[in-house]
Design a protein around this motif. Structure first.
Motif, short mmCIF file in Angstrom:
data_model
loop_
_atom_site.label_atom_id
_atom_site.label_comp_id
_atom_site.label_asym_id
_atom_site.label_seq_id
_atom_site.Cartn_x
_atom_site.Cartn_y
_atom_site.Cartn_z
N GLU A 82 -5.77 3.91 -8.19
CA GLU A 82 -7.15 3.46 -7.95
C GLU A 82 -8.20 4.41 -8.51
OE1 GLU A 82 -10.10 2.67 -4.09
OE2 GLU A 82 -7.97 3.09 -3.80
N GLY A 83 -8.11 5.68 -8.15
CA GLY A 83 -9.13 6.63 -8.60
C GLY A 83 -9.16 6.80 -10.10
N PHE A 84 -7.97 6.95 -10.71
CA PHE A 84 -7.89 7.13 -12.16
C PHE A 84 -8.40 5.89 -12.89
CE2 PHE A 84 -5.52 6.43 -16.10
CZ PHE A 84 -5.80 7.59 -16.79
N PHE B 111 0.83 -1.21 0.00
CA PHE B 111 0.00 0.00 0.00
C PHE B 111 0.86 1.25 0.00
CE2 PHE B 111 -1.91 3.41 2.53
CZ PHE B 111 -3.06 3.66 1.78
N SER B 112 0.45 2.21 -0.81
CA SER B 112 1.08 3.52 -0.82
C SER B 112 0.00 4.57 -1.02
CB SER B 112 2.14 3.62 -1.93
OG SER B 112 1.53 3.47 -3.20
N GLU B 113 0.23 5.75 -0.46
CA GLU B 113 -0.79 6.80 -0.54
C GLU B 113 -1.00 7.28 -1.96
OE1 GLU B 113 0.35 9.86 2.11
OE2 GLU B 113 0.07 8.65 3.93
N THR B 114 -0.01 7.13 -2.80
CA THR B 114 -0.14 7.60 -4.18
C THR B 114 -0.98 6.65 -5.03
OG1 THR B 114 1.93 6.49 -4.76
CG2 THR B 114 2.05 8.80 -4.09
N SER B 115 -1.08 5.37 -4.65
CA SER B 115 -1.80 4.39 -5.47
C SER B 115 -3.21 4.10 -4.97
CB SER B 115 -1.02 3.07 -5.51
OG SER B 115 -0.93 2.51 -4.21
N ALA B 116 -3.61 4.68 -3.83
CA ALA B 116 -4.92 4.37 -3.26
C ALA B 116 -5.62 5.65 -2.84
CB ALA B 116 -4.78 3.43 -2.07
N THR C 12 -0.99 -7.80 -11.35
CA THR C 12 -0.55 -6.71 -12.22
C THR C 12 -0.74 -5.35 -11.57
OG1 THR C 12 -1.18 -8.04 -14.15
CG2 THR C 12 -0.81 -5.68 -14.51
N LEU C 13 -1.88 -5.12 -10.94
CA LEU C 13 -2.25 -3.81 -10.42
C LEU C 13 -1.84 -3.68 -8.96
CD1 LEU C 13 -5.86 -3.61 -11.89
CD2 LEU C 13 -3.77 -2.65 -12.88
N PRO C 14 -1.74 -2.44 -8.46
CA PRO C 14 -1.61 -2.25 -7.01
C PRO C 14 -2.82 -2.83 -6.29
CG PRO C 14 -1.14 -0.21 -8.20
CD PRO C 14 -1.68 -1.17 -9.21
N TRP C 15 -2.60 -3.20 -5.03
CA TRP C 15 -3.63 -3.98 -4.35
C TRP C 15 -4.93 -3.22 -4.16
CZ3 TRP C 15 -3.74 -8.85 -4.43
CH2 TRP C 15 -4.64 -9.56 -3.63
N ALA C 16 -4.86 -1.93 -3.91
CA ALA C 16 -6.09 -1.15 -3.78
C ALA C 16 -6.89 -1.18 -5.08
CB ALA C 16 -5.75 0.29 -3.39
#
Length: 570
Positions: free
Chosen positions: A335-337, A57-62, A273-277
């Motif tokens: 996640e948002g994008f 988890f990272s704040e930039t990816s979730a 493939t994707l970040p977990w969030a």
């Protein structure tokens, strides 16, 4: 020395210490396998359970969702799960919208089981998983499964330990599926699907979730010939021609077949493939709307990476293009994008089915009939429910963990004493009042006239009271002078003789009409009524005959009267 996992060089150069299953105590109080390996003092897990790796988890990816919003969503999802059949049939668009916003983490496992139909499948096959778990699997598949266990999410605390609890459950689920579908056997891409499910639910629920994904959402993907995944690769290529013509022409120019880059995407549902969030949000929508979400994610990634001519300048050949698709920029997987772009892709389930039929015809012309006939694909949770309607008891929720609370011990001695005291008090309070019978019941007491005096009636004295003369006067005032013959014989002779003839003659002839005709000759005893009032002196007295049962008392009272008192009264 760097570790090589799945053909890649891991970011962390430290080796993961493992413990053989023989040294693990099954009754240990350790909370996770990462504690067994000693990661708690050196490393910290994120909120998803990852110790490291690219999916940490990272704040930039979730996205950061406020806790108040999460609690509100939990209340809504609890209500939906309690009335699941009604929501799916009547308000499925609202269910889809809430899945697009994201299922609350605390309810994600239960919601996935309901969306996929695994809950109904589990209730309709009670004891099936336990039966398969007790059996010995096919040695061919068992060996392959054991070799793949340590490759599934090695940086997650559930699967970090070789022979740990997470790997044991993963082995049980995959082995049970090879026994459940022996014609399909085991495919390596099933392991990450089962691992994702195990992160959110027990082994039995994860097994039935895997069954539904392999049979309803992605049928034929894990068959021996992999014909279904090749067919969906052609469908993705045809849809890419509509969504991003630039990307389509570039891939066709360098003769890059879809099976080269989309196999891991589709077969693992982007879980590697994707970040977990982003993985969790994609799975929320995938289990709700079906395989069209997987197609949309693939189209978004291809469009973002190959959709402009500036990006294609760095991809002058097949190798550069494949490397670009293997290392997707993190901003496109945020996640948002990603969720926003997925919802904007104009691809529906009908478009997927239309392309499926057209590509199936081309496949038959080129390769002949499919060797493995898979069941029809179900596009979403609502279609699964309509095809296999559940019973009401199938959707009933049962707690996964049941805590038995000890019942408080109540001292019987104190309770029994209190009960006895309360019983005694109630007996004292509810003692019945003894009713004193009226010694002189008269005919007029059967239907007493309504009294205009609001004052309460005075209690009558005892039949042996000393003031018997006063009571006799009241009785004689109410005795009519014209007594029927059947009643006259009960009147004492002393009373009949003491009545003057002048008084008898003055009584009008119509006076006996005051006595009701329906009254019987003999009158039974009734409850005591209000005291009778003496008539006015101007009205002639009406004499009623006393009842036969009271003749001795009447004679006794008559004898107690003196002749002077009788003359005064008459």
């Amino acid at each position: 020395m760097a570790n090589i996992e799945n053909g890649r060089e891991s970011v962390d150069t430290r080796s993961i210490r493992t413990v053989s299953s023989s040294h693990i105590d099954d009754e240990s109080s350790l909370g996770s396998d990462s504690e067994i390996n000693g990661f708690t003092s050196e490393r910290q897990t994120d909120k998803y359970g990852f110790i490291g790796g690219a999916q940490q988890f990272s704040e930039t990816s979730a996205q950061d969702v406020p806790i108040q919003v999460i609690r509100q969503r939990e209340v809504k999802w609890i209500d939906m799960l309690s009335h699941w059949d009604k929501w799916m049939i009547k308000r499925f668009n609202k269910v889809r919208l809430r899945c697009q916003k994201g299922i609350p983490p605390a309810l994600r496992g239960r919601a996935w089981l309901y969306l996929s139909g695994g809950k109904v499948k589990k209730e309709q096959n009670q004891g099936k998983f336990q039966e398969l778990d007790r059996q010995d699997g096919d040695p061919k598949w068992v060996d392959v499964i054991e070799k793949d266990l340590h490759r599934q999410f090695p940086f997650h605390e559930m699967f970090v330990s070789r022979g740990g609890h997470g790997q044991q459950d993963l082995f049980r689920v995959l082995k049970a599926y090879t026994l459940y579908r022996p014609e399909e056997g085991y495919c390596q891409a099933q392991a990450p699907i089962a691992a994702v499910l195990l992160m959110h639910m027990p082994a039995e629920d994860a097994f039935w979730g895997l069954v539904q994904i392999c049979e309803k959402y992605l049928p034929g993907y894990y068959s021996p010939c992999l014909e279904a995944i090749q067919l969906d690769g052609e469908i993705l290529n045809a849809l890419l021609r509509r969504v991003s013509p630039i990307s389509y022409r570039h891939l066709e120019k360098h003769k890059i077949d879809p099976i080269l880059y989309m196999t891991e995407w589709f077969m693992c549902a982007f879980s590697r493939t994707l970040p977990w969030a982003s993985v969790l949000r994609v799975w929320d929508m995938f289990l709700c709307d079906g395989v069209k979400i997987i197609f949309r994610v693939g189209l978004v990634l291809l469009k973002c990476m190959l959709g402009t001519r500036e990006k294609l300048k760095s991809c002058q050949g097949q190798y550069e293009t494949m490397e670009l698709l293997r290392t997707i920029e993190p901003r496109y997987m945020q996640e948002g994008f990603l969720v926003r772009e997925i919802l904007e892709v104009p691809i529906t389930a009908r478009d997927v089915e239309r392309e499926h039929h057209s590509q199936l015809k081309r496949w038959k012309k080129k390769h002949g009939e499919l060797k493995f006939k898979s069941p029809p694909r179900m596009h979403g949770a609502r279609l699964i429910m309509l095809v296999e309607p559940p019973r009401r008891q199938d959707l009933q929720q049962y707690p996964t963990i049941v805590l038995e609370q000890p019942t408080p011990k109540v001292k019987k001695d104190k309770k029994s004493k209190e009960d006895k005291k309360s019983m005694k008090k109630s007996m004292k309070k509810s003692a019945p009042v003894e009713e004193i019978p009226n010694p002189y019941p008269l005919l007029t007491e059967l239907s007493p006239p309504p009294s205009s005096d609001p004052s309460p009636p005075e209690p009558e004295p005892s039949p042996l009271a000393p003031h018997t003369s006063c009571r006799m006067e009241t009785v004689l005032n109410n005795v009519p002078e014209t007594v029927p013959e059947s009643v006259q014989e009960f009147v004492p002779e002393s009373v009949q003789e003491s009545v003057p003839e002048s008084v008898q003659e003055s009584v009008p002839e119509t006076e006996p009409a005051t006595v009701p005709e329906t009254e019987p000759a003999t009158v039974a005893e009734t409850e005591p009524g209000p005291p009778l009032q003496a008539p006015a002196p101007s009205e002639p007295p009406v004499l009623d005959p006393p009842p036969p049962a009271k003749e001795p008392l009447l004679q006794a009272s008559d004898q107690s009267l003196s002749s002077a008192e009788q003359d005064t009264y008459l």
